[in-house]
Design a protein around this motif. Structure first.
Motif, PDB file in Angstrom:
ATOM      1  N   GLU A  15       0.425   5.679 -14.079  1.00  0.00           N
ATOM      2  CA  GLU A  15      -0.015   6.695 -13.116  1.00  0.00           C
ATOM      3  C   GLU A  15      -1.524   6.630 -12.939  1.00  0.00           C
ATOM      4  OE1 GLU A  15       1.103  10.632 -14.243  1.00  0.00           O
ATOM      5  OE2 GLU A  15       0.125  11.586 -12.537  1.00  0.00           O
ATOM      6  N   GLY A  16      -1.975   6.696 -11.684  1.00  0.00           N
ATOM      7  CA  GLY A  16      -3.401   6.655 -11.400  1.00  0.00           C
ATOM      8  C   GLY A  16      -3.932   5.270 -11.107  1.00  0.00           C
ATOM      9  N   ARG A  17      -3.172   4.241 -11.531  1.00  0.00           N
ATOM     10  CA  ARG A  17      -3.621   2.868 -11.290  1.00  0.00           C
ATOM     11  C   ARG A  17      -3.129   2.388  -9.922  1.00  0.00           C
ATOM     12  NH1 ARG A  17      -5.111  -0.097 -15.961  1.00  0.00           N
ATOM     13  NH2 ARG A  17      -5.961   1.381 -17.475  1.00  0.00           N
ATOM     14  N   ILE A  18      -3.478   1.167  -9.589  1.00  0.00           N
ATOM     15  CA  ILE A  18      -3.044   0.572  -8.323  1.00  0.00           C
ATOM     16  C   ILE A  18      -1.691  -0.121  -8.509  1.00  0.00           C
ATOM     17  CG2 ILE A  18      -4.351  -1.545  -8.782  1.00  0.00           C
ATOM     18  CD1 ILE A  18      -4.749  -1.813  -5.745  1.00  0.00           C
ATOM     19  N   SER A  19      -0.807   0.102  -7.544  1.00  0.00           N
ATOM     20  CA  SER A  19       0.463  -0.637  -7.502  1.00  0.00           C
ATOM     21  C   SER A  19       0.356  -1.661  -6.379  1.00  0.00           C
ATOM     22  CB  SER A  19       1.638   0.300  -7.204  1.00  0.00           C
ATOM     23  OG  SER A  19       1.848   1.222  -8.237  1.00  0.00           O
ATOM     24  N   ILE A  20       0.740  -2.880  -6.669  1.00  0.00           N
ATOM     25  CA  ILE A  20       0.715  -3.938  -5.662  1.00  0.00           C
ATOM     26  C   ILE A  20       2.100  -4.556  -5.570  1.00  0.00           C
ATOM     27  CG2 ILE A  20      -0.287  -6.132  -4.941  1.00  0.00           C
ATOM     28  CD1 ILE A  20      -2.815  -5.382  -6.511  1.00  0.00           C
ATOM     29  N   ARG A  61      -2.966   6.731   0.968  1.00  0.00           N
ATOM     30  CA  ARG A  61      -2.978   5.937  -0.263  1.00  0.00           C
ATOM     31  C   ARG A  61      -2.339   4.557  -0.092  1.00  0.00           C
ATOM     32  NH1 ARG A  61       0.105   7.423  -4.144  1.00  0.00           N
ATOM     33  NH2 ARG A  61       1.514   8.758  -2.922  1.00  0.00           N
ATOM     34  N   PHE A  62      -1.771   4.314   1.055  1.00  0.00           N
ATOM     35  CA  PHE A  62      -1.015   3.077   1.285  1.00  0.00           C
ATOM     36  C   PHE A  62      -1.777   2.125   2.209  1.00  0.00           C
ATOM     37  CE2 PHE A  62       2.765   4.661  -0.748  1.00  0.00           C
ATOM     38  CZ  PHE A  62       2.699   6.030  -0.551  1.00  0.00           C
ATOM     39  N   THR A  63      -1.883   0.880   1.781  1.00  0.00           N
ATOM     40  CA  THR A  63      -2.518  -0.156   2.590  1.00  0.00           C
ATOM     41  C   THR A  63      -1.632  -1.390   2.565  1.00  0.00           C
ATOM     42  OG1 THR A  63      -4.722   0.654   1.986  1.00  0.00           O
ATOM     43  CG2 THR A  63      -4.577  -1.556   2.943  1.00  0.00           C
ATOM     44  N   VAL A  64      -1.400  -1.958   3.735  1.00  0.00           N
ATOM     45  CA  VAL A  64      -0.653  -3.209   3.806  1.00  0.00           C
ATOM     46  C   VAL A  64      -1.610  -4.310   4.256  1.00  0.00           C
ATOM     47  CG1 VAL A  64       0.186  -2.658   6.131  1.00  0.00           C
ATOM     48  CG2 VAL A  64       1.333  -4.413   4.787  1.00  0.00           C
ATOM     49  N   PHE A  65      -1.547  -5.434   3.557  1.00  0.00           N
ATOM     50  CA  PHE A  65      -2.353  -6.601   3.870  1.00  0.00           C
ATOM     51  C   PHE A  65      -1.432  -7.731   4.326  1.00  0.00           C
ATOM     52  CE2 PHE A  65      -6.410  -5.202   2.196  1.00  0.00           C
ATOM     53  CZ  PHE A  65      -6.065  -4.250   1.245  1.00  0.00           C
ATOM     54  N   SER A  74       1.364  -7.761   1.345  1.00  0.00           N
ATOM     55  CA  SER A  74       1.401  -6.941   0.153  1.00  0.00           C
ATOM     56  C   SER A  74       1.170  -5.489   0.514  1.00  0.00           C
ATOM     57  CB  SER A  74       0.363  -7.420  -0.873  1.00  0.00           C
ATOM     58  OG  SER A  74      -0.941  -7.337  -0.335  1.00  0.00           O
ATOM     59  N   LEU A  75       1.718  -4.633  -0.301  1.00  0.00           N
ATOM     60  CA  LEU A  75       1.537  -3.184  -0.156  1.00  0.00           C
ATOM     61  C   LEU A  75       0.776  -2.683  -1.380  1.00  0.00           C
ATOM     62  CD1 LEU A  75       2.236  -0.458   1.263  1.00  0.00           C
ATOM     63  CD2 LEU A  75       4.269  -0.380  -0.208  1.00  0.00           C
ATOM     64  N   HIS A  76      -0.358  -2.016  -1.123  1.00  0.00           N
ATOM     65  CA  HIS A  76      -1.154  -1.450  -2.194  1.00  0.00           C
ATOM     66  C   HIS A  76      -1.021   0.067  -2.164  1.00  0.00           C
ATOM     67  CE1 HIS A  76      -4.019  -5.085  -2.843  1.00  0.00           C
ATOM     68  NE2 HIS A  76      -2.853  -5.491  -2.375  1.00  0.00           N
ATOM     69  N   ILE A  77      -0.780   0.646  -3.318  1.00  0.00           N
ATOM     70  CA  ILE A  77      -0.697   2.097  -3.443  1.00  0.00           C
ATOM     71  C   ILE A  77      -1.765   2.533  -4.441  1.00  0.00           C
ATOM     72  CG2 ILE A  77       0.779   4.070  -3.959  1.00  0.00           C
ATOM     73  CD1 ILE A  77       3.215   2.225  -3.581  1.00  0.00           C
ATOM     74  N   VAL A  78      -2.731   3.313  -3.939  1.00  0.00           N
ATOM     75  CA  VAL A  78      -3.842   3.744  -4.798  1.00  0.00           C
ATOM     76  C   VAL A  78      -4.199   5.205  -4.512  1.00  0.00           C
ATOM     77  CG1 VAL A  78      -6.224   3.299  -5.493  1.00  0.00           C
ATOM     78  CG2 VAL A  78      -4.802   1.409  -4.702  1.00  0.00           C
ATOM     79  N   PRO A  79      -4.230   6.097  -5.505  1.00  0.00           N
ATOM     80  CA  PRO A  79      -3.731   5.854  -6.854  1.00  0.00           C
ATOM     81  C   PRO A  79      -2.222   6.062  -6.904  1.00  0.00           C
ATOM     82  CG  PRO A  79      -4.599   8.070  -6.681  1.00  0.00           C
ATOM     83  CD  PRO A  79      -4.793   7.435  -5.332  1.00  0.00           C
ATOM     84  N   SER A  80      -1.558   5.437  -7.812  1.00  0.00           N
ATOM     85  CA  SER A  80      -0.110   5.584  -7.943  1.00  0.00           C
ATOM     86  C   SER A  80       0.233   6.950  -8.536  1.00  0.00           C
ATOM     87  CB  SER A  80       0.460   4.479  -8.839  1.00  0.00           C
ATOM     88  OG  SER A  80       0.188   3.206  -8.285  1.00  0.00           O
ATOM     89  N   GLN A  81       1.283   7.556  -8.001  1.00  0.00           N
ATOM     90  CA  GLN A  81       1.710   8.871  -8.449  1.00  0.00           C
ATOM     91  C   GLN A  81       3.185   8.798  -8.875  1.00  0.00           C
ATOM     92  OE1 GLN A  81       0.982  11.424  -5.082  1.00  0.00           O
ATOM     93  NE2 GLN A  81      -1.247  11.289  -5.283  1.00  0.00           N
ATOM     94  N   PRO A  82       3.622   9.724  -9.733  1.00  0.00           N
ATOM     95  CA  PRO A  82       5.021   9.688 -10.185  1.00  0.00           C
ATOM     96  C   PRO A  82       6.031   9.690  -9.035  1.00  0.00           C
ATOM     97  CG  PRO A  82       3.757  11.194 -11.543  1.00  0.00           C
ATOM     98  CD  PRO A  82       2.842  10.762 -10.429  1.00  0.00           C
TER      99      PRO A  82
END
Lengths: 113, 117
Positions: A15-20, A61-65, A74-82
């Motif tokens: 939780e709180g980190r980046i999900s890729i 919180r969502f970014t797609v590259f 890729s999909l980046h989620i920052v910060p990750s939540q439960p």
């Protein structure tokens, strides 16, 4: 032959980190890409999309590259939540108006508290 | 606004029997789609209706599957006779008329889990 591939069946992130989340495709005619999120016993829910004329699209919180030369997005989620714990599907089509979406097999994201 | 609804949520039938799945799209959505996901694999397109007309049925696996959308409202997907490989989750989705803002977004129902034994 699977045209859209999500090679990681699951991913665990603090939780709180980046999900890729990653997605690769083989069809060079794909022009429009989408990410959907799915909770158990529910249908997929649209999250974010990107057209091939862009290399990045951001929504909160969502970014797609998108890297067209590598046929990779890729999909980046920052910060990750439960509440982000779900299965994420990548989908593609040859044009936004082409309703036939080609899907990946999904990646199960688990957010650890 | 009510979302896409599907009935039943779960169906268990024996090989050779018939099952009919129903989908009610979001009111006003002319486009209706059927998809299927076999256990743990990708979601696969089955067919697309525009109002009551089949726009694209290239994903239908064989002639044991019949989809209808009489009157351009709800849709049914009948499997007759069912085989073991038909097991999976059948999703229905709908979207607005092409050209409207946000029309590319497909809204999904919760799915019908079909188990053929």
């Amino acid at each position: 032959d699977q045209q859209v591939k999500q090679n990681s069946p699951s991913l665990s992130v603090q939780e709180g980190r980046i999900s890729i989340l990653n997605c690769d495709y083989t069809n060079s005619m794909f022009d429009y890409f989408l990410w959907y999120k799915k909770y158990p016993a529910e249908g997929p829910t649209f999250l974010i999309s990107i057209s091939s004329i862009k290399d990045k699209n951001e929504d909160g919180r969502f970014t797609v590259f998108l890297n067209k030369s590598a046929k990779h997005l890729s999909l980046h989620i920052v910060p990750s939540q439960p509440g982000d714990s779900a299965v994420y599907f990548c989908a593609a089509s040859e044009h936004p108006s082409n309703y036939q979406l080609i899907w990946g097999a999904g990646t199960k994201l688990i957010i650890k508290p | 606004e009510a979302g896409v609804t599907q009935f039943p949520s779960h169906s268990v039938i024996e090989k050779g029997q018939t099952v009919t799945l129903r989908c009610d799209p979001i009111s006003g959505h002319d486009n209706l789609y059927w998809y299927r996901r076999v256990m743990g694999k990708e979601i696969k397109f089955l067919l697309h209706f525009v109002k009551e007309s089949k726009q694209d049925e290239s994903g239908m696996p064989n002639n044991r599957f019949l989809a209808e959308r009489t009157g351009g409202t709800y849709s049914t997907l009948k499997v007759q006779p069912a085989e073991l490989e038909d097991s999976g989750v059948y999703f229905c989705a709908s979207s607005q008329v092409f050209g409207m803002v946000g029309s590319y977004e497909q809204y999904f129902g919760p799915g019908t889990r079909l188990t053929v034994t």
